[in-house]
Design an enzyme around this catalytic site. Sequence first.
Site, PDB file in Angstrom:
ATOM      1  CD  GLU A 127      13.607   6.889  -2.504  1.00  0.00           C
ATOM      2  OE1 GLU A 127      13.880   5.923  -3.241  1.00  0.00           O
ATOM      3  OE2 GLU A 127      12.686   6.852  -1.671  1.00  0.00           O
ATOM      4  CB  THR A 179       7.447   5.083  -7.622  1.00  0.00           C
ATOM      5  OG1 THR A 179       7.405   4.154  -6.541  1.00  0.00           O
ATOM      6  CG2 THR A 179       7.320   6.484  -7.045  1.00  0.00           C
TER       7      THR A 179
HETATM    8  N1  HSE Z   1       5.770  10.168  -2.012  1.00  0.00           N
HETATM    9  C1  HSE Z   1       6.172   9.205  -2.987  1.00  0.00           C
HETATM   10  C2  HSE Z   1       5.032   8.963  -3.954  1.00  0.00           C
HETATM   11  C3  HSE Z   1       6.521   7.938  -2.279  1.00  0.00           C
HETATM   12  O1  HSE Z   1       3.932   8.708  -3.496  1.00  0.00           O
HETATM   13  O2  HSE Z   1       5.239   9.037  -5.158  1.00  0.00           O
HETATM   14  C4  HSE Z   1       6.909   6.808  -3.184  1.00  0.00           C
HETATM   15  O3  HSE Z   1       7.312   5.729  -2.364  1.00  0.00           O
END
Ligand code: HSE
Length: 296
Positions: A127, A179
């Site tokens: 990630e 993201t």
């Molecule tokens: N919790 C993370 C965000 C998930 O919202 O940035 C990204 O898939």
Amino acid sequence: QIIHIEAPATVANMVCGFDILGFAVKAPYDEMNIRFRDEPGILIVNEDEYNLPTDPEKNVAGAALLAMMQELDPATGFELRIRKHIKPGSGVGSSAASSAGAVVAANRLLGNRFSREDLVRFAMNGEKVASGVKHADNIAPCIYGGITLIRSIHPLDIITITPPPLHVTIVHPQIEVRTADARSILKKQVQLKDAIRQWGNIGGLVAGLLKQDYELISRSLEDVLIEPVRSILIPGFDEVKRRSKAAGALGGGISGSGPSVFMLSKDEPTAQLVAEEMKAIYRSLGLDHHVYMTTI
Ligand code: HSE
């Protein structure tokens, strides 16, 4: 010996649970095969159309495996074949499926030497490669299944929640939301009154899921912190929510950091009506989209 695994798509944030609540769905899922190779190191073979990097340091599955290999005999080598069905960048945990899938598969090959928490720890490195941040709200549900609450990442404290039957309708408008960008626009500070409302909702949602109380679940599916900021990146978002709820959905929101939007329903006919609404909205916006229905 070859290990074959299926790594499911996941929905992170679960409306009010930014970075702490996520769930796995039955489909779509990525497929992976792993086996030992004679030389040390990782060989990644992509068997899909996405042209993802094969350099293990740049590939999220490779990054996760490299983290695991730091705790293995340096002579260990893996050959990992990946067939992705979860479109990268769609907001349903494509990178998490790759990273989590790789370490789950490798662990099976190793005779389950590592715990599930170890696997989450390794997979979070994937990630990091994908979005610059180690968050576990896709990784944890991908590895544990169902709904997971990540109470803490340092140290890892993951709680699984078995929900009542929930049908999920997801629309993926074909736009790009990175993201990293969707995180950088968030406010660093929140008002106390908003925080109070948010943790009321998180508590309500967790209680509703455990008590199988759909009314309480529905009332608690509200996000006053993240959604107001991020939803501007997603055309049609407000209308999807409004019309899905009018069609009977319990509620929903942005899937992860978007652009996908998900809605939860108690039964399949409602989830189907929601799917029709979503298609109508994006057809009228003239935006290519993909709608799918699944369950938690
Ligand atoms: N919790 C993370 C965000 C998930 O919202 O940035 C990204 O898939």
